[in-house]
Each structure stands twice: as structure tokens, then as C-alpha cells.
Design an enzyme around this catalytic site. Structure first.
Site, mmCIF file in Angstrom:
data_model
loop_
_atom_site.group_PDB
_atom_site.id
_atom_site.type_symbol
_atom_site.label_atom_id
_atom_site.label_comp_id
_atom_site.label_asym_id
_atom_site.label_seq_id
_atom_site.Cartn_x
_atom_site.Cartn_y
_atom_site.Cartn_z
ATOM 1 N N GLU A 76 -7.671 9.479 6.874
ATOM 2 C CA GLU A 76 -8.962 8.899 6.512
ATOM 3 C C GLU A 76 -9.398 7.862 7.537
ATOM 4 O O GLU A 76 -10.555 7.839 7.968
ATOM 5 C CB GLU A 76 -8.882 8.282 5.116
ATOM 6 C CG GLU A 76 -8.775 9.313 3.999
ATOM 7 C CD GLU A 76 -8.504 8.709 2.634
ATOM 8 O OE1 GLU A 76 -8.334 9.483 1.676
ATOM 9 O OE2 GLU A 76 -8.452 7.463 2.520
ATOM 10 N N TRP A 107 -0.064 9.422 4.610
ATOM 11 C CA TRP A 107 -0.867 10.339 5.406
ATOM 12 C C TRP A 107 -2.331 10.345 4.985
ATOM 13 O O TRP A 107 -3.224 10.462 5.819
ATOM 14 C CB TRP A 107 -0.292 11.749 5.375
ATOM 15 C CG TRP A 107 -1.051 12.673 6.300
ATOM 16 C CD1 TRP A 107 -1.697 13.825 5.988
ATOM 17 C CD2 TRP A 107 -1.256 12.485 7.710
ATOM 18 N NE1 TRP A 107 -2.294 14.373 7.099
ATOM 19 C CE2 TRP A 107 -2.037 13.566 8.174
ATOM 20 C CE3 TRP A 107 -0.860 11.496 8.625
ATOM 21 C CZ2 TRP A 107 -2.434 13.699 9.507
ATOM 22 C CZ3 TRP A 107 -1.255 11.622 9.953
ATOM 23 C CH2 TRP A 107 -2.029 12.717 10.378
ATOM 24 N N ASN A 108 -2.619 10.222 3.681
ATOM 25 C CA ASN A 108 -4.015 10.109 3.259
ATOM 26 C C ASN A 108 -4.711 8.982 4.011
ATOM 27 O O ASN A 108 -5.808 9.146 4.555
ATOM 28 C CB ASN A 108 -4.105 9.826 1.758
ATOM 29 C CG ASN A 108 -4.214 11.085 0.926
ATOM 30 O OD1 ASN A 108 -4.503 12.158 1.418
ATOM 31 N ND2 ASN A 108 -3.960 10.940 -0.359
ATOM 32 N N GLN A 118 6.064 7.681 5.877
ATOM 33 C CA GLN A 118 5.288 6.614 6.500
ATOM 34 C C GLN A 118 5.839 6.139 7.849
ATOM 35 O O GLN A 118 5.052 5.911 8.786
ATOM 36 C CB GLN A 118 5.146 5.450 5.525
ATOM 37 C CG GLN A 118 4.391 5.825 4.252
ATOM 38 C CD GLN A 118 4.573 4.849 3.122
ATOM 39 O OE1 GLN A 118 5.015 3.712 3.325
ATOM 40 N NE2 GLN A 118 4.260 5.272 1.907
ATOM 41 N N GLN A 142 -11.699 3.426 -0.939
ATOM 42 C CA GLN A 142 -11.157 3.349 0.412
ATOM 43 C C GLN A 142 -12.018 4.073 1.443
ATOM 44 O O GLN A 142 -12.240 3.565 2.549
ATOM 45 C CB GLN A 142 -9.730 3.896 0.436
ATOM 46 C CG GLN A 142 -9.093 3.882 1.824
ATOM 47 C CD GLN A 142 -7.591 3.975 1.769
ATOM 48 O OE1 GLN A 142 -6.924 3.080 1.257
ATOM 49 N NE2 GLN A 142 -7.043 5.062 2.297
ATOM 50 N N HIS A 165 0.107 0.966 5.059
ATOM 51 C CA HIS A 165 1.468 1.463 4.895
ATOM 52 C C HIS A 165 1.684 2.782 5.625
ATOM 53 O O HIS A 165 2.802 3.253 5.750
ATOM 54 C CB HIS A 165 1.772 1.654 3.413
ATOM 55 C CG HIS A 165 0.912 2.707 2.763
ATOM 56 N ND1 HIS A 165 -0.469 2.699 2.858
ATOM 57 C CD2 HIS A 165 1.220 3.801 2.027
ATOM 58 C CE1 HIS A 165 -0.956 3.742 2.213
ATOM 59 N NE2 HIS A 165 0.036 4.425 1.694
ATOM 60 N N ALA A 177 -9.937 0.522 -5.294
ATOM 61 C CA ALA A 177 -11.008 0.275 -4.336
ATOM 62 C C ALA A 177 -11.474 1.584 -3.703
ATOM 63 O O ALA A 177 -10.676 2.507 -3.527
ATOM 64 C CB ALA A 177 -10.527 -0.683 -3.248
ATOM 65 N N ASP A 218 2.169 22.502 -3.762
ATOM 66 C CA ASP A 218 2.830 21.423 -3.040
ATOM 67 C C ASP A 218 4.232 21.875 -2.677
ATOM 68 O O ASP A 218 4.878 22.628 -3.422
ATOM 69 C CB ASP A 218 2.886 20.180 -3.936
ATOM 70 C CG ASP A 218 3.294 18.937 -3.171
ATOM 71 O OD1 ASP A 218 4.503 18.807 -2.873
ATOM 72 O OD2 ASP A 218 2.433 18.108 -2.877
ATOM 73 N N HIS A 266 -0.867 13.216 -3.339
ATOM 74 C CA HIS A 266 -0.808 14.673 -3.390
ATOM 75 C C HIS A 266 -1.931 15.232 -4.263
ATOM 76 O O HIS A 266 -2.584 16.214 -3.906
ATOM 77 C CB HIS A 266 0.556 15.120 -3.915
ATOM 78 C CG HIS A 266 1.693 14.684 -3.042
ATOM 79 N ND1 HIS A 266 2.452 15.571 -2.312
ATOM 80 C CD2 HIS A 266 2.204 13.455 -2.779
ATOM 81 C CE1 HIS A 266 3.381 14.915 -1.639
ATOM 82 N NE2 HIS A 266 3.249 13.620 -1.917
#
Length: 490
Positions: A391, A386-387, A408, A368, A383, A366, A141, A35
């Protein structure tokens, strides 16, 4: 309460953005990495358009957001006003990888502390900003909806809600909420062909109570802003613009994603400072040959799951980069340092030494976006947070879906059954069963080397191109963001 935007054409602007920008935006994120990250990306887009942005949170979570954000010019970040709101000490226990319910219940104290203690300092900040600015737009949020009540108390403030999840998953979560708390079991014929997905183990009862307490503070007609684009979720965004989700359809949802940068530093061949060692390793691998493996910041695997995953990756005989780290605590800077990171997750003896040029295990944070954008990356075992999904899709990378909790499982359904750009690693209906190495091996090979997997990669690449086009001059996401900026600057 936000003013009515319903008389406008979906992409019509009310007035050009004024030179002096007599509006400020206040961003109120939930203190969890996914978030924080999305809303800091959104803040960068807004700030880059000349609108002052105030990002509020605890000093801990503001620092977390800043040190982990990727792909932006540091000058863009420096133009954002960060407000460190006071937050009394709260428990920050370690995650429990052996818990029956994979939901990160260890973060609940951080969520509750923020929802309880941020209200008064946020109200003071809003009053100050409202006294010197013609309009204050609060983007909060959905789990920080007390911000909407504070906005409603001021004559020149208005609130917008940011769900932080896909439109698709939000439909199902709203339906679950209607059933749990309103006794209303709604059938949506447009998606009735999809299998029912129980919310069991998606959330805890304690988290549902937090959801209910925040939803009760939210204006039912508030405009929802999604980190998605119409090329991916157009039909579901349209569905959210109809009853029972909106009583009169007046405040249509806006899709302004993907919010992360789609062109990253170094993608043009230039260098911008030291690179992570995994990127140097990827440089040496064949085109589209590497599977990226990561379970995000809020999911933990048990020792047995790690072993089965390790064996499945090895037996698949596919190249991989595996990010193996503990899930975040509520305060990532208060982690237990009594154990070395290398001792927390034991792999089979000599496993890493035997990888040679085939694989790499990364035990820290890392990059990503850089990994997904790399020419050698051909798949993502995820997993399905949503990010990670948006992406991966924006970079044209297909997904092997292993959902754990929260939104998820619905995101996994979107990827595998609706968009058909991924394969399931596990069936949510059989979530009580251990995912064995044979299932991992089969899913990885299906994604990476079969003709079916090649077709999925082709569809993912086409979708990635469509998503990136959403940010071109006349693209849908860019147009909707421009519309939003024009509206709050009216």
C-alpha cells in the site's frame, strides 16, 4: 488439481471470457486481518469482471472483513456471496505486548479452529457448486490448504494458492521450510549477497507445525497468485518459477497486485460522506510533511516501547499521525470492554495535549489507504506487514522499517536493502535489544529531512508510478489478472 497452463505464453489468453461465465470462484482466507483484507480485495476484482465469487469464513471474520475493507463501491461488495461457515467457540485471548516472541500467538486458536472445522462445510459447498457449474476455481490461503484436497476430490474443481506475502519473503520462508522439514539446505545464488536472516522470533514452533500440516496438503505444482507486481518483484517471481520451488517450472507464479484500489473515493477532490478526523487534520499540514505511524492489526508494543517511540517522535520534531491501538484478537468483537481504550496505552503526562499542530494520536481503526494517499503524508513508520508495504509503495511513500515477526523482517530487507526506498529503525540481528528513542528519532529524521531521505522519497514516488501503471490497460498486473480469469473461464 489445476490443469497445465505451461504451454501458454505468459500473457496469452486461452479463450475470451464467455458471456454466461460458467465458472465460479471460491475464496478461502486465513482468519487474520491482513489475509482477509487482501483476499476480499481480490474478490472485488474478480467479481467486477463478471465472475461470481463465494467468500467463505466464520460469521465473525466475514463481518470483520466487510466492515474494514476500504476503497470499493459498496455495490461491488454486495455482489460477493459471503458464506458464514459454522465455527465452534474458540479461545480469543488478548495479545501479550511483553512476550519475548512478538509473533501473535494469541491468534493461533483461531487459525487452528478454522483449519479443523471449515473442511466439512467447505466440502459440502464445493459439491453443491460443482453440481450446477461447469468449473469451480478455489483460491485458498496457503495456510488453508485443506481446500486444495477437497478440490482435488471433485472432477470440475481446481485449486490455486494465495500466499498473502511478498514473493521475496516467500523465497526465504520456503528455504527455511526446506531446511526444517526436508533436511535440505538450499543456496540461492541470485540472492546470496543478502545477509542471512534467522527465523528465530519470526514464528513460533506451534505455527511452523500448522505450516507443515497445510503444506503437506498442497499440490506442489499449484499456481501461486501474489499481491505484487513485476515492477517491484519481477526477479523474485522469476526465481520462484525455477527449481527447487517448482520442480518443472510448469505453473509460473502470477502477480496481480496491488489488489487494493489505487484511486480512492475523494482523491479527485469530491467528497463521499464523513471523513476520519485524522484526514481533516492532514488537510491542514504542508505537502509531504507528515509521518504516518502504524504497526498493523497483529502487533503490540510494550509500555516501554510505546514510551521510547513517543519520545523519539517528539524529539524528531516531525509532524506525525500515530495509530496506537491493541492488536486484534481472534474475535475482534469479543474484546474485553472492562477497560477504556484510552487507559490501555498510557502516554507520558500531557504528551497529547502538547502536540498541538505537530502530531495526532489515533486510538481506533484508521483509514490507512486514505492516509497514505494524502498529499501531506511523506513517510510511513511501519512494522512492514506486506499489506502495509504494498500500500505504501503504491502511493509512493517511503518507509521507516520496524519489523516485529512473521514475514516482516524479510519485507523490511526488501524495502531497505533491495529497493532502497526506506531506512531501518531497528536491526533484526539486534532484536533482543530495546529500540530507544534516539534510534527512532534518528530514523525518522533520516527519512523525512535529509538529502538521503529525499532521494528515497524520489525512488518511492517513481516506484509508485510504476506500480500504478501495472493496472493500466496493458499493465502487467491487469494483463495477468485477465489471463487468470480467461484461464478459469476456458
Amino acid at each position: 488439481m489445476v490443469k497445465d497452463m505451461g504451454t501458454l505464453h505468459p500473457y496469452q489468453m486461452e479463450n475470451p471470457i464467455r458471456e454466461e461465465a460458467p465458472v465460479v470462484v471460491v475464496i478461502v482466507p486465513l482468519p487474520a486481518q491482513g489475509h482477509l483484507n487482501q483476499l476480499l480485495h481480490f474478490s472485488c476484482h474478480i467479481s467486477a469482471r463478471g465472475v461470481p465469487v463465494h467468500f467463505v469464513g466464520s460469521a465473525t471474520h466475514n463481518t470483520q472483513a466487510k466492515i474494514r475493507v476500504q476503497g470499493w463501491d459498496p455495490l461491488t461488495i454486495s455482489n460477493i456471496h459471503f458464506h458464514d461457515l459454522p465455527l465452534p467457540p474458540f479461545p480469543a485471548p488478548p495479545p501479550d505486548p511483553n512476550a519475548h516472541n512478538k509473533f501473535p500467538a494469541h491468534l493461533q486458536p483461531a487459525f487452528e479452529a478454522a483449519s479443523l472445522h471449515f473442511r466439512q462445510p467447505l466440502a459440502a459447498l464445493l459439491r453443491t457448486l460443482c453440481s450446477t457449474t461447469r468449473r469451480v476455481a478455489v483460491i485458498h490461503d496457503s495456510l488453508m490448504s485443506f481446500a486444495a484436497q477437497e478440490s482435488a476430490a471433485l472432477p470440475n474443481a481446481e485449486a490455486y494458492v494465495y500466499p498473502g506475502i511478498s514473493a521475496f519473503s516467500n523465497i526465504f520462508i520456503k528455504l527455511e521450510f526446506f531446511k526444517k522439514f526436508a533436511g535440505q539446505n538450499v543456496n540461492i545464488s541470485q540472492i546470496s549477497h543478502l545477509p542471512a536472516l534467522s527465523d528465530e522470533r519470526c514464528f513460533t514452533n506451534q505455527f511452523w507445525e500448522l505450516v507443515r500440516s497445510q503444506v503437506e496438503m498442497m499440490d506442489s505444482d499449484v499456481c501461486e497468485i501474489y499481491n505484487t507486481c513485476r515492477a517491484v518483484e519481477g526477479e523474485f517471481l522469476d526465481l520462484l518459477n525455477q527449481p527447487p520451488f517448482l520442480r518443472d517450472g510448469r505453473m509460473r507464479p502470477l502477480a496481480v497486485g496491488p489488489l487494493h484500489p489505487i484511486i480512492l473515493p475523494g482523491q479527485d477532490g469530491s467528497t463521499s460522506g464523513p471523513r476520519h478526523e485524522c484526514l481533516e487534520w492532514l488537510d491542514k499540514q504542508p505537502f509531504k510533511s507528515v509521518l504516518y505511524v502504524s504497526f498493523g492489526s497483529n502487533s503490540s508494543l510494550s509500555e516501554k516501547e510505546i514510551l521510547e517511540l513517543a519520545l523519539g517522535l517528539k524529539h524528531s520534531k516531525q509532524r506525525f499521525v500515530w495509530v496506537l491501538r491493541e492488536a486484534d484478537r481472534g474475535d475482534i468483537f469479543a474484546e474485553d470492554k472492562s477497560e477504556k481504550k484510552s487507559e490501555k496505552y498510557q502516554l507520558p503526562e500531557s504528551y497529547e495535549e502538547g502536540l498541538e499542530r505537530v502530531g495526532m494520536v489515533v486510538r481506533d481503526w484508521a483509514p490507512q489507504l486514505d492516509i497514505l494517499a494524502h498529499r501531506s503524508t511523506g513517510g510511513f513508520l511501519s512494522h512492514c506487514g506486506w499489506n502495509s508495504c504494498i500500500e505504501s509503495m503504491s502511493m509512493g511513500v517511503p518507509i521507516a522499517a520496524w519489523p516485529m515477526h512473521s514475514d516482516q523482517p524479510w519485507n523490511a530487507m526488501l524495502v531497505t536493502e533491495v529497493l532502497k526506498i526506506g531506512v531501518p529503525v531497528m536491526d533484526w540481528a539486534r532484536r533482543e535489544e530495546m529500540v530507544l528513542s534516539a534510534a527512532v528519532e534518528a530514523a525518522v529524521r533520516r527519512l523525512m529531512v535529509t538529502e538521503e531521505g529525499k532521494d528515497m522519497r524520489s525512488r518511492a514516488e517513481e516506484m509508485g508510478e510504476a506500480i500504478r501503471k501495472a493496472w493500466l490497460e496493458d499493465g502487467s498486473s491487469r494483463t495477468e489478472l485477465d489471463y487468470f480469469i480467461a484461464h478459469i473461464s476456458r
